[in-house]
Scaffold this active site. Structure first.
Site, mmCIF file in Angstrom:
data_model
loop_
_atom_site.group_PDB
_atom_site.id
_atom_site.type_symbol
_atom_site.label_atom_id
_atom_site.label_comp_id
_atom_site.label_asym_id
_atom_site.label_seq_id
_atom_site.Cartn_x
_atom_site.Cartn_y
_atom_site.Cartn_z
ATOM 1 N N TRP A 26 28.172 -29.266 -0.403
ATOM 2 C CA TRP A 26 27.834 -28.150 0.648
ATOM 3 C C TRP A 26 27.609 -29.240 1.895
ATOM 4 O O TRP A 26 27.016 -30.313 1.749
ATOM 5 C CB TRP A 26 26.434 -27.678 0.391
ATOM 6 C CG TRP A 26 26.866 -26.366 -0.520
ATOM 7 C CD1 TRP A 26 26.964 -26.205 -1.739
ATOM 8 C CD2 TRP A 26 27.068 -24.900 0.169
ATOM 9 N NE1 TRP A 26 27.002 -24.955 -2.152
ATOM 10 C CE2 TRP A 26 27.304 -24.192 -0.980
ATOM 11 C CE3 TRP A 26 27.292 -24.557 1.525
ATOM 12 C CZ2 TRP A 26 27.405 -22.681 -0.713
ATOM 13 C CZ3 TRP A 26 27.501 -23.026 1.602
ATOM 14 C CH2 TRP A 26 27.501 -22.318 0.459
ATOM 15 N N VAL A 82 20.116 -25.318 4.809
ATOM 16 C CA VAL A 82 19.831 -24.865 6.178
ATOM 17 C C VAL A 82 18.948 -23.449 6.077
ATOM 18 O O VAL A 82 19.673 -22.663 5.014
ATOM 19 C CB VAL A 82 21.020 -24.530 6.804
ATOM 20 C CG1 VAL A 82 20.843 -24.097 8.447
ATOM 21 C CG2 VAL A 82 21.689 -25.925 7.183
ATOM 22 N N HIS A 88 15.424 -17.213 0.228
ATOM 23 C CA HIS A 88 16.253 -18.225 -0.724
ATOM 24 C C HIS A 88 16.205 -19.864 0.071
ATOM 25 O O HIS A 88 15.823 -20.598 -1.232
ATOM 26 C CB HIS A 88 17.821 -18.002 -0.472
ATOM 27 C CG HIS A 88 18.686 -18.758 -1.370
ATOM 28 N ND1 HIS A 88 18.689 -18.679 -2.897
ATOM 29 C CD2 HIS A 88 19.569 -19.815 -1.160
ATOM 30 C CE1 HIS A 88 19.608 -19.897 -3.277
ATOM 31 N NE2 HIS A 88 20.144 -20.341 -2.178
#
Length: 163
Positions: A26, A82, A88
């Site tokens: 990611w 981020v 989450h």
């Protein structure tokens, strides 16, 4: 993140140590650069045995760090998380931090925590060791893990010699 007080980019004499770097896929632009900085820090510290592996995301880092800790003197975990619009972010950050800490303690192998936990991509860019970044977490996490590995090695040698 305080935004100030980062230690100067230094090195340690880590010749003979093996370091494992686990990095996420990611945010590849940032993480790829952090991996490059981590490898550069290891090499600048005299490490010639560097293992780099990639994982899908930050949640996968602890289990791979655990596997690396079985065969390396130090491990570095790199990624970017981020904040989004849901909870989450908190779950991922806590899981990763708890997992990496557990790996370090269970394996008695230092794990450098280079997972950026930020509110914005701009904050991540500022910490990723880019030419215009204020901080270089790939380098810093690597040198910190190597420094701790040298201390663990020294303490183990002292314990053996006093028996």
């Amino acid at each position: 993140m305080a935004g100030f007080g980062e230690a100067e980019l230094t090195t340690v004499d880590a010749r003979g140590l093996r370091v494992g770097i686990a990095a996420t896929r990611w945010h590849a632009e940032l993480v790829d650069h952090m991996v490059g900085r981590a490898v550069a820090a290891a090499e600048a510290s005299g490490v010639t045995d560097v293992v780099v592996v990639r994982v899908a995301g930050s949640v996968e880092l602890p289990v791979v760090a655990q596997a690396l800790a079985r065969r390396c003197d130090a491990v570095v975990a790199l990624g970017v998380v981020v904040r989004g619009e849901t909870a989450h972010f908190e779950y991922v950050c806590q899981s990763v931090t708890d997992g990496l800490t557990r790996v370090a303690l269970d394996a008695s192998t230092p794990v450098g925590h280079g997972v950026l936990t930020v509110d914005t991509i701009a904050q991540a860019r500022s910490r990723a060791g880019l030419p215009d970044s204020a901080e270089d977490k790939g380098w810093a996490a690597t040198v910190a893990a190597l420094d701790a590995a040298l201390t663990v090695r020294e303490l183990s040698a002292e314990a053996t010699s006093t028996r």
